[in-house]
Design an enzyme around this catalytic site. Structure first.
Site, PDB file in Angstrom:
ATOM      1  N   LYS A  45      -1.208  -9.346   2.824  1.00 46.74           N
ATOM      2  CA  LYS A  45      -0.401  -8.902   3.962  1.00 46.74           C
ATOM      3  C   LYS A  45      -1.235  -7.930   4.783  1.00 46.74           C
ATOM      4  CE  LYS A  45       3.325  -5.932   3.630  1.00 46.74           C
ATOM      5  NZ  LYS A  45       2.855  -4.789   4.447  1.00 46.74           N
ATOM      6  N   ASP A  69      -1.137  -6.097  -0.186  1.00 50.07           N
ATOM      7  CA  ASP A  69      -1.421  -5.444   1.090  1.00 50.07           C
ATOM      8  C   ASP A  69      -2.911  -5.191   1.258  1.00 50.07           C
ATOM      9  OD1 ASP A  69       0.556  -4.928   2.954  1.00 50.07           O
ATOM     10  OD2 ASP A  69       1.279  -3.125   1.941  1.00 50.07           O
ATOM     11  N   GLU A 120       9.616  -4.226  10.036  1.00 48.31           N
ATOM     12  CA  GLU A 120      10.034  -2.935   9.479  1.00 48.31           C
ATOM     13  C   GLU A 120      10.680  -2.049  10.544  1.00 48.31           C
ATOM     14  OE1 GLU A 120       7.229  -0.961   6.938  1.00 48.31           O
ATOM     15  OE2 GLU A 120       8.484   0.815   6.749  1.00 48.31           O
ATOM     16  N   GLU A 134      -1.098  -5.443   8.583  1.00 42.96           N
ATOM     17  CA  GLU A 134      -0.246  -4.892   9.649  1.00 42.96           C
ATOM     18  C   GLU A 134      -0.834  -5.191  11.018  1.00 42.96           C
ATOM     19  OE1 GLU A 134       0.539  -0.734   8.979  1.00 42.96           O
ATOM     20  OE2 GLU A 134       1.162  -1.069   6.903  1.00 42.96           O
ATOM     21  N   ASP A 190       0.836  -1.206   0.000  1.00 40.90           N
ATOM     22  CA  ASP A 190       0.000   0.000   0.000  1.00 40.90           C
ATOM     23  C   ASP A 190       0.873   1.259   0.000  1.00 40.90           C
ATOM     24  OD1 ASP A 190       0.863  -0.160   2.616  1.00 40.90           O
ATOM     25  OD2 ASP A 190      -1.105   0.194   3.522  1.00 40.90           O
ATOM     26  N   SER A 191       2.187   1.079   0.038  1.00 40.64           N
ATOM     27  CA  SER A 191       3.104   2.206  -0.194  1.00 40.64           C
ATOM     28  C   SER A 191       2.815   2.848  -1.548  1.00 40.64           C
ATOM     29  CB  SER A 191       4.566   1.730  -0.144  1.00 40.64           C
ATOM     30  OG  SER A 191       4.749   0.621  -0.996  1.00 40.64           O
TER      31      SER A 191
HETATM   32  O1  KIV Z   1       3.561  -1.069   1.609  1.00 36.56           O
HETATM   33  C1  KIV Z   1       4.678  -1.566   1.423  1.00 36.56           C
HETATM   34  O2  KIV Z   1       5.300  -1.405   0.372  1.00 36.56           O
HETATM   35  C2  KIV Z   1       5.241  -2.368   2.485  1.00 36.56           C
HETATM   36  C3  KIV Z   1       6.688  -2.686   2.388  1.00 36.56           C
HETATM   37  C4  KIV Z   1       7.490  -1.471   2.522  1.00 36.56           C
HETATM   38  C5  KIV Z   1       7.088  -3.743   3.332  1.00 36.56           C
HETATM   39  O3  KIV Z   1       4.564  -2.723   3.401  1.00 36.56           O
END
Ligand code: KIV
Length: 273
Positions: free
Chosen positions: A118, A88, A187, A120, A49-50
């Protein structure tokens, strides 16, 4: 008849089994071209989600939606054949509880063809992870600095610098392991803590700013390619594509201004005839 063996996509059990064997190579990807380029080199492609910050210019990841993740996830699955694709779960798509998480995660897997999601969180997400895994949804967890909690943490800063902070992060890693996560991103935590967690839990740890002690590494691709000048201190640049793009754009602009372009006869019509 082709003698080449078909390319097989990495599976969740294969990634899980890499612990203690081979370092896991992972990078983020948000689009087809990036996925196609990285796929031969990566075990895991993470549609992070970056992308909210990298692709859309947001100041945090909180504005990313499930539909955005699904659209980019579809592109990455189309562009890859070998790497496991993990997508994510964006902010507010899973935190209400297991039922909400299942509704969101099942959409992600069904609509993209990716292999895992994924999310968090540690202890607080253990029940949700257990619920998802029991219903066929592989989960990669994410502990330490969790960007979706930026407002609670007070910024994107490293965690576990002082020993007092270690027990909570260790408990998070233990809880998600017991809940059935197949791997975990750690992280921005101090090396001794990352090492301790890696040596203690049974699943692979994938570090970002968490030292080489982890079982694998992930970076935001655009950061390691040199597209962003302002990157966290742990990011190593493996390319200078930002500067390359700037040079190419300048050369293009010069060619346009000089009318230095192919003659009409060399354009589509003739080439495609
Ligand atoms: O959102 C993302 O790209 C991430 C990575 C930086 C691990 O969670």
């Amino acid at each position: 008849m082709s003698s080449q063996a078909p390319v097989r996509r990495r599976t969740v059990p294969q990634i899980r089994a890499m612990k203690g064997e081979e370092p896991i190579v992972s990078l983020t990807a948000y689009d087809v071209i990036t996925a196609r380029t990285l796929d031969p080199h990566c075990d895991v492609l993470l549609v992070g989600d970056s992308l909210g910050m990298v692709v859309y210019g947001m100041s945090t990841t909180l504005g990313v939606t499930l539909d955005m993740m699904i659209a980019h996830g579809q592109a990455v699955v189309r562009g890859s054949a070998r790497a496991l694709v993990v997508i994510d779960m964006p902010f507010a798509s899973y935190e209400q509880g297991p039922q909400q998480a299942f509704a969101s995660a099942s959409r992600v897997l069904a609509e993209t063809g990716a292999q895992a999601v994924k999310l968090e969180g540690g202890v607080a997400m253990a029940e949700t992870i257990r619920f998802l895994v029991a219903r066929g949804i592989p989960v990669m967890a994410h502990v330490g600095m969790t960007p979706q909690a930026v407002n609670v943490l007070g910024g994107f800063m490293a965690r576990g610098r002082s020993r007092d902070a270690w027990p909570a992060i260790e408990a998070d890693a233990q809880a998600i392991t017991e809940a059935g996560a197949f791997s975990v991103v750690i992280e921005a935590v101090a090396e001794p803590l990352a090492r301790r967690i890696t040596e203690t839990i049974a699943i692979p740890t994938i570090g970002i700013g968490a030292s080489p002690a982890c079982d694998g590494q992930v970076l935001v691709t655009e950061d390691m390619l040199g597209f962003n000048d302002r990157v966290p201190g742990f990011v190593r640049r493996f390319g200078e594509l930002g500067a390359d793009m700037d040079r190419a754009a300048a050369a293009y602009a010069k060619a346009v201004r000089n009318r230095d372009f192919p003659a009409e006869s060399e354009t589509y019509a003739e080439r495609d005839a």
